[in-house]
Structure formats: C-alpha cells, structure tokens
Design a protein around this motif. Sequence first.
Motif, mmCIF file in Angstrom:
data_model
loop_
_atom_site.group_PDB
_atom_site.id
_atom_site.type_symbol
_atom_site.label_atom_id
_atom_site.label_comp_id
_atom_site.label_asym_id
_atom_site.label_seq_id
_atom_site.Cartn_x
_atom_site.Cartn_y
_atom_site.Cartn_z
ATOM 1 N N PHE A 1 12.168 20.545 -8.652
ATOM 2 C CA PHE A 1 10.702 20.361 -8.746
ATOM 3 C C PHE A 1 10.827 18.531 -9.244
ATOM 4 C CE2 PHE A 1 9.339 18.949 -13.963
ATOM 5 C CZ PHE A 1 8.640 19.498 -14.156
ATOM 6 N N GLU A 2 12.038 18.312 -9.448
ATOM 7 C CA GLU A 2 11.726 16.966 -9.712
ATOM 8 C C GLU A 2 11.321 15.971 -8.395
ATOM 9 O OE1 GLU A 2 11.762 13.178 -11.396
ATOM 10 O OE2 GLU A 2 12.849 14.541 -12.306
ATOM 11 N N ARG A 3 12.137 16.619 -7.885
ATOM 12 C CA ARG A 3 11.060 16.173 -5.990
ATOM 13 C C ARG A 3 9.758 15.803 -5.748
ATOM 14 N NH1 ARG A 3 14.845 18.952 -2.493
ATOM 15 N NH2 ARG A 3 16.214 18.089 -3.469
ATOM 16 N N ARG A 4 9.399 17.206 -6.292
ATOM 17 C CA ARG A 4 7.703 17.742 -6.322
ATOM 18 C C ARG A 4 6.806 16.468 -7.080
ATOM 19 N NH1 ARG A 4 9.697 23.151 -6.192
ATOM 20 N NH2 ARG A 4 9.526 23.612 -8.938
ATOM 21 N N ARG A 5 7.883 16.903 -8.384
ATOM 22 C CA ARG A 5 6.601 15.735 -8.948
ATOM 23 C C ARG A 5 6.616 14.011 -8.792
ATOM 24 N NH1 ARG A 5 8.547 12.551 -13.758
ATOM 25 N NH2 ARG A 5 10.514 13.537 -13.621
ATOM 26 N N GLU A 6 8.079 12.971 -8.297
ATOM 27 C CA GLU A 6 7.868 12.288 -7.334
ATOM 28 C C GLU A 6 7.001 11.880 -6.681
ATOM 29 O OE1 GLU A 6 11.586 11.815 -6.507
ATOM 30 O OE2 GLU A 6 13.148 11.556 -8.160
ATOM 31 N N LEU A 7 6.829 13.131 -5.847
ATOM 32 C CA LEU A 7 5.274 12.801 -4.246
ATOM 33 C C LEU A 7 4.094 13.149 -5.415
ATOM 34 C CD1 LEU A 7 7.356 16.444 -1.784
ATOM 35 C CD2 LEU A 7 7.098 13.161 -1.716
ATOM 36 N N ILE A 8 4.137 13.652 -6.774
ATOM 37 C CA ILE A 8 2.628 13.818 -7.273
ATOM 38 C C ILE A 8 2.337 12.682 -7.442
ATOM 39 C CG2 ILE A 8 1.542 15.005 -8.648
ATOM 40 C CD1 ILE A 8 2.855 17.772 -8.112
ATOM 41 N N GLU A 9 4.075 11.722 -8.358
ATOM 42 C CA GLU A 9 3.670 10.876 -8.575
ATOM 43 C C GLU A 9 3.476 9.479 -7.928
ATOM 44 O OE1 GLU A 9 7.140 9.712 -10.836
ATOM 45 O OE2 GLU A 9 6.163 11.175 -12.526
ATOM 46 N N ALA A 10 4.257 9.359 -6.532
ATOM 47 C CA ALA A 10 3.710 8.557 -5.427
ATOM 48 C C ALA A 10 2.379 8.934 -4.940
ATOM 49 C CB ALA A 10 4.453 9.565 -4.288
ATOM 50 N N GLU A 11 1.241 10.139 -4.869
ATOM 51 C CA GLU A 11 0.416 10.272 -3.887
ATOM 52 C C GLU A 11 -0.570 9.442 -5.158
ATOM 53 O OE1 GLU A 11 -1.229 11.657 -1.749
ATOM 54 O OE2 GLU A 11 0.584 11.857 -1.399
ATOM 55 N N GLU A 12 -0.460 9.734 -6.375
ATOM 56 C CA GLU A 12 -1.120 9.595 -7.887
ATOM 57 C C GLU A 12 -0.939 8.136 -7.347
ATOM 58 O OE1 GLU A 12 0.142 11.001 -11.188
ATOM 59 O OE2 GLU A 12 -0.746 12.911 -11.389
ATOM 60 N N VAL A 13 -0.545 6.794 -7.560
ATOM 61 C CA VAL A 13 0.026 5.989 -6.578
ATOM 62 C C VAL A 13 -0.903 4.760 -6.151
ATOM 63 C CG1 VAL A 13 1.597 3.862 -6.472
ATOM 64 C CG2 VAL A 13 2.214 5.228 -8.266
ATOM 65 N N LEU A 14 -1.053 5.847 -4.605
ATOM 66 C CA LEU A 14 -1.312 5.603 -3.385
ATOM 67 C C LEU A 14 -2.857 5.886 -3.617
ATOM 68 C CD1 LEU A 14 0.852 7.170 -0.386
ATOM 69 C CD2 LEU A 14 0.428 4.980 -0.740
ATOM 70 N N GLU A 15 -3.526 6.962 -4.420
ATOM 71 C CA GLU A 15 -5.091 6.635 -4.446
ATOM 72 C C GLU A 15 -5.207 5.702 -5.129
ATOM 73 O OE1 GLU A 15 -8.602 7.900 -4.887
ATOM 74 O OE2 GLU A 15 -7.307 9.362 -3.665
ATOM 75 N N GLN A 16 -4.431 5.299 -6.418
ATOM 76 C CA GLN A 16 -5.199 4.295 -7.558
ATOM 77 C C GLN A 16 -5.499 3.015 -6.892
ATOM 78 O OE1 GLN A 16 -1.507 4.019 -10.367
ATOM 79 N NE2 GLN A 16 -3.211 6.143 -11.989
ATOM 80 N N ALA A 17 -3.815 2.867 -6.404
ATOM 81 C CA ALA A 17 -4.078 1.786 -4.701
ATOM 82 C C ALA A 17 -5.478 1.658 -3.859
ATOM 83 C CB ALA A 17 -2.789 1.051 -3.994
ATOM 84 N N ARG A 18 -5.476 2.708 -3.471
ATOM 85 C CA ARG A 18 -6.663 2.638 -2.652
ATOM 86 C C ARG A 18 -7.906 2.476 -3.226
ATOM 87 N NH1 ARG A 18 -5.020 7.980 -0.682
ATOM 88 N NH2 ARG A 18 -3.357 7.774 1.076
ATOM 89 N N GLN A 19 -8.230 3.276 -4.578
ATOM 90 C CA GLN A 19 -8.740 2.712 -5.458
ATOM 91 C C GLN A 19 -9.258 1.573 -5.567
ATOM 92 O OE1 GLN A 19 -8.967 4.698 -8.554
ATOM 93 N NE2 GLN A 19 -9.707 7.385 -7.841
ATOM 94 N N ARG A 20 -8.712 0.793 -6.299
ATOM 95 C CA ARG A 20 -8.973 -1.072 -6.384
ATOM 96 C C ARG A 20 -8.921 -0.977 -5.113
ATOM 97 N NH1 ARG A 20 -3.882 -0.203 -9.014
ATOM 98 N NH2 ARG A 20 -2.317 -0.398 -6.714
ATOM 99 N N GLU A 21 -8.359 -0.883 -3.560
ATOM 100 C CA GLU A 21 -8.948 -2.014 -2.621
ATOM 101 C C GLU A 21 -10.389 -0.840 -2.409
ATOM 102 O OE1 GLU A 21 -7.284 -1.600 1.102
ATOM 103 O OE2 GLU A 21 -5.906 -1.925 0.137
ATOM 104 N N ALA A 22 -10.965 -0.567 -3.159
ATOM 105 C CA ALA A 22 -12.072 -0.160 -2.277
ATOM 106 C C ALA A 22 -13.179 -0.769 -3.124
ATOM 107 C CB ALA A 22 -12.147 1.199 -3.170
ATOM 108 N N GLU A 23 -12.523 -1.033 -4.874
ATOM 109 C CA GLU A 23 -13.276 -1.266 -5.566
ATOM 110 C C GLU A 23 -12.921 -3.413 -5.162
ATOM 111 O OE1 GLU A 23 -12.053 -0.475 -9.349
ATOM 112 O OE2 GLU A 23 -12.350 0.944 -8.812
ATOM 113 N N ALA A 24 -12.148 -3.534 -4.466
ATOM 114 C CA ALA A 24 -12.238 -4.910 -3.995
ATOM 115 C C ALA A 24 -12.885 -5.345 -3.041
ATOM 116 C CB ALA A 24 -10.501 -5.795 -4.324
#
Length: 161
Positions: free
Chosen positions: A29-52
């Motif tokens: 469960f902890e590993r799945r949660r960490e993967l989901i959080e990592a995906e969210e961080v990557l998606e936020q970085a992609r959005q910031r890059e697209a906005e930039a």
Amino acid sequence: MANCTECGRKLHLFEAGSGGLCTQCARGFERRRELIEAEEVLEQARQREAEAEAIMLTTETYPQGLNIIERVEIVTAECAFGMNIFKDLFSGVRDIVGGRSEAVQKTLRDTRRTALLELKKEAYEVGANAVIAVDLDYVELSASGNMVLLVASGTAVRIEE
C-alpha cells in the motif's frame, strides 16, 4: 486474533495496530501511494513546463495581434558551461589550421537552449506569458577559453491570449 483487511492473513501481535493490514500489504500500500505521489509530482512539473512555454521575441516591437497588457519586469538567466580538455585541444588545432569546431558550436548551442529555457521559467515565475527584447551575451570566463557564460535577458510581459 484479527485478520488483514486486504489479504485475509492472520495479524501477528505487532501488526494489530497497523490499521488492519499485515506488514506485507502495508508495504505494498505504501509503495502504491509513493508511486501515485511521484506521478502527481511529474504531472505538476509537466504542467509548469507547458505553462512556461512563453513567446520570445528579440525586438520590442511585436507582430500584429500580440497586445501587451502589462510589462512585468526584466528577467535574466545565466548559464555557465565548461568545455572538456578534448574539445579545447581540437578547437586549438582549428585555430591553427582553420575551419569550424563542431564541438564548440554544440556547446554554445546547448548553452543557448538552456539559458532560453531558464529565461522562460523566470518569466513564468513572475506571472508573464511572453518575453520581449531578448538579448544574449556570451562571455569567456577563463583565458584558456574552457568556460563560457551566457547571460540571456529580456522584458517579461503579459500579452492578451
């Protein structure tokens, strides 16, 4: 004795306070949660890059249809790059015999791309969606020519979408 709510295994004495999960299921469960959080961080970085992805112009004047709403501030980005000893050696040979040095050109191209990307990020961070009057200044940092500094500057502006 209680059972694991996920897999049904009997819980040991030390697992009883783990929210109804056995050690194995809790780790999964902890590993799945960490993967989901990592995906969210990557998606936020992609959005910031697209906005930039700001519009960049080298002139103060701009084409028809770009209406500047606000001049935000001057933004700059500095990028220092070193060329390794082999690039320096071959560029020294080129000085003697003439010709183009692809290694040096590649380093300068990479430096320019990095500095312009950083300039876009700086503009985005101050709330701009375009940079006008972009200027690039190259400076040799050492007498041997193995360090190059590129300063990119421009005026961060907000334009009508």
